[in-house]
Design a protein around this motif. Structure first.
Motif, PDB file in Angstrom:
ATOM      1  N   VAL A 126       2.115  -7.586 -12.435  1.00  0.00           N
ATOM      2  CA  VAL A 126       2.067  -6.482 -11.484  1.00  0.00           C
ATOM      3  C   VAL A 126       0.809  -5.650 -11.745  1.00  0.00           C
ATOM      4  O   VAL A 126       0.575  -5.212 -12.864  1.00  0.00           O
ATOM      5  N   ILE A 127      -0.007  -5.462 -10.707  1.00  0.00           N
ATOM      6  CA  ILE A 127      -1.209  -4.635 -10.863  1.00  0.00           C
ATOM      7  C   ILE A 127      -1.021  -3.352 -10.063  1.00  0.00           C
ATOM      8  O   ILE A 127      -0.702  -3.400  -8.869  1.00  0.00           O
ATOM      9  N   ALA A 169       0.857  -1.188   0.000  1.00  0.00           N
ATOM     10  CA  ALA A 169       0.000   0.000   0.000  1.00  0.00           C
ATOM     11  C   ALA A 169       0.887   1.229   0.000  1.00  0.00           C
ATOM     12  O   ALA A 169       1.872   1.308   0.741  1.00  0.00           O
ATOM     13  N   LEU A 170       0.542   2.165  -0.867  1.00  0.00           N
ATOM     14  CA  LEU A 170       1.293   3.414  -0.964  1.00  0.00           C
ATOM     15  C   LEU A 170       0.379   4.512  -0.418  1.00  0.00           C
ATOM     16  O   LEU A 170      -0.684   4.772  -0.971  1.00  0.00           O
ATOM     17  N   ILE A 171       0.787   5.091   0.699  1.00  0.00           N
ATOM     18  CA  ILE A 171      -0.057   6.098   1.349  1.00  0.00           C
ATOM     19  C   ILE A 171       0.729   7.405   1.488  1.00  0.00           C
ATOM     20  O   ILE A 171       1.952   7.431   1.310  1.00  0.00           O
ATOM     21  N   ILE A 200       3.737  -1.358   3.852  1.00  0.00           N
ATOM     22  CA  ILE A 200       3.131  -0.046   3.620  1.00  0.00           C
ATOM     23  C   ILE A 200       4.253   0.970   3.435  1.00  0.00           C
ATOM     24  O   ILE A 200       5.233   0.974   4.181  1.00  0.00           O
ATOM     25  N   ILE A 201       4.073   1.801   2.414  1.00  0.00           N
ATOM     26  CA  ILE A 201       5.069   2.842   2.131  1.00  0.00           C
ATOM     27  C   ILE A 201       4.413   4.200   2.350  1.00  0.00           C
ATOM     28  O   ILE A 201       3.323   4.448   1.836  1.00  0.00           O
ATOM     29  N   MET A 205       0.992  -6.501  -6.159  1.00  0.00           N
ATOM     30  CA  MET A 205       0.057  -5.377  -6.221  1.00  0.00           C
ATOM     31  C   MET A 205       0.632  -4.167  -5.496  1.00  0.00           C
ATOM     32  O   MET A 205       1.151  -4.292  -4.393  1.00  0.00           O
ATOM     33  N   LEU A 206       0.502  -3.030  -6.155  1.00  0.00           N
ATOM     34  CA  LEU A 206       0.899  -1.765  -5.539  1.00  0.00           C
ATOM     35  C   LEU A 206      -0.344  -0.880  -5.556  1.00  0.00           C
ATOM     36  O   LEU A 206      -0.880  -0.571  -6.625  1.00  0.00           O
TER      37      LEU A 206
END
Ligand SMILES: Nc1ncnc2c1ncn2[C@@H]1O[C@H](COP(=O)(O)OP(=O)(O)O)[C@@H](O)[C@H]1O
Ligand SMILES: [Mg+2]
Length: 251
Positions: A160-161, A31-33, A210-211, A193-194
């Motif tokens: 990669v999605i 997850a990119l937050i 998580i990034i 997945m990203l």
């Protein structure tokens, strides 16, 4: 596997991504937050060269592309490795749900129609939309359209999605179903997945990693526990606490 080394991008005078380094293992869900304007969409778009980085090296599986020596054929190969899901679904309006899912399999991957249809039916079941197989986008809710979009992305043979805020243009009561579909696919499939999201409970529940991106820099990378429970970075913990109050629990 997705690897990013020393990625930078400038728009005019502004440096939007600053020396981003990233390693995502095959099958990982990330997850990119981070706050709006921090560069999340730009980072996602750099991975398949929808925007061209100023410098840096991107690798997906066996394809490695250096932004400063990039060839068209490398971009093509990189794009075949990825599928992207946007906020606003991007379905073809003159095609039914099943035709939308079959279309890239037939035109890009040259899969025979009968086989593409079998795969599409299976995917429609997985996203809970078999009853809508012959519905046109205008006959479906935003949440249903987005689930067709996800099935379409799953159908192509990419490892990669990339999801860019897949639920942020949906009415609140439709968000849960879409998050649940993504969660189940994340658990069942081998795809990497990203996911850019503001849905904190979803990120906590689904992501292996998580990034947190801020001002074009990755300030923290961690597991859900490290980000939501033990985070030492005040700025990040304030952000996730504040955002958690506003987001949905996923069943
Ligand atoms: N094509 C572009 N040209 C100029 N500036 C851009 C472009 N795309 C994004 N930006 C700027 O880059 C910054 C990061 O944008 P974006 O990646 O969309 O952030 P986020 O997705 O985290 O909200 C913003 O300041 C935005 O205005
Ligand atoms: Mg964005």
């Amino acid at each position: 596997m997705v690897q990013v080394k020393h990625l930078n991008i400038n728009f005019a005078d502004k440096q939007v991504l600053k020396d981003i380094n990233l390693n995502i293992k095959k099958g990982e869900v990330v997850a990119l937050i981070g706050p709006s304007g921090s560069g999340k969409s730009t980072l996602l778009r750099c991975l398949n060269f929808l925007v061209k980085p100023t410098s840096g090296v991107i690798s997906i599986d066996d394809i490695t592309v250096n932004a400063e020596k990039v060839l068209k054929k490398d971009i093509f190969k990189l794009r075949q490795k990825t599928a992207m899901i946007f906020q606003n679904y991007n379905l073809l309006k003159n095609m039914t749900a099943i035709e939308n899912i079959m279309e890239p399999m037939i035109t890009v991957q040259k899969i025979p129609k009968e086989k593409a249809e079998r795969v599409a039916i299976d995917l429609l079941k997985r996203v809970g939309l078999l009853d809508n197989r012959d519905s046109y986008p205008s006959e479906m809710s935003g949440g249903q359209q987005q689930r067709v979009g996800i099935a379409r992305a799953m159908a192509v043979n990419s490892n990669v999605i990339l999801f860019d805020e897949p639920t942020s243009s949906l009415d609140p009561e439709l968000v849960g179903d879409v998050l649940e579909v993504i969660k189940n696919l994340a658990l069942e499939s081998q795809k990497t997945m990203l996911i850019v999201t503001h849905e904190m409970k979803f990120a906590k529940d689904v992501a292996d990693k998580i990034i947190f991106l801020e001002n074009g820099t990755i300030s923290v990378v961690g597991t859900a526990h490290e980000i939501f429970v033990e985070c030492k970075n005040k700025r990040v913990s304030n952000f996730v606490n504040k955002m958690t109050e506003n987001t949905l629990e996923v069943k």
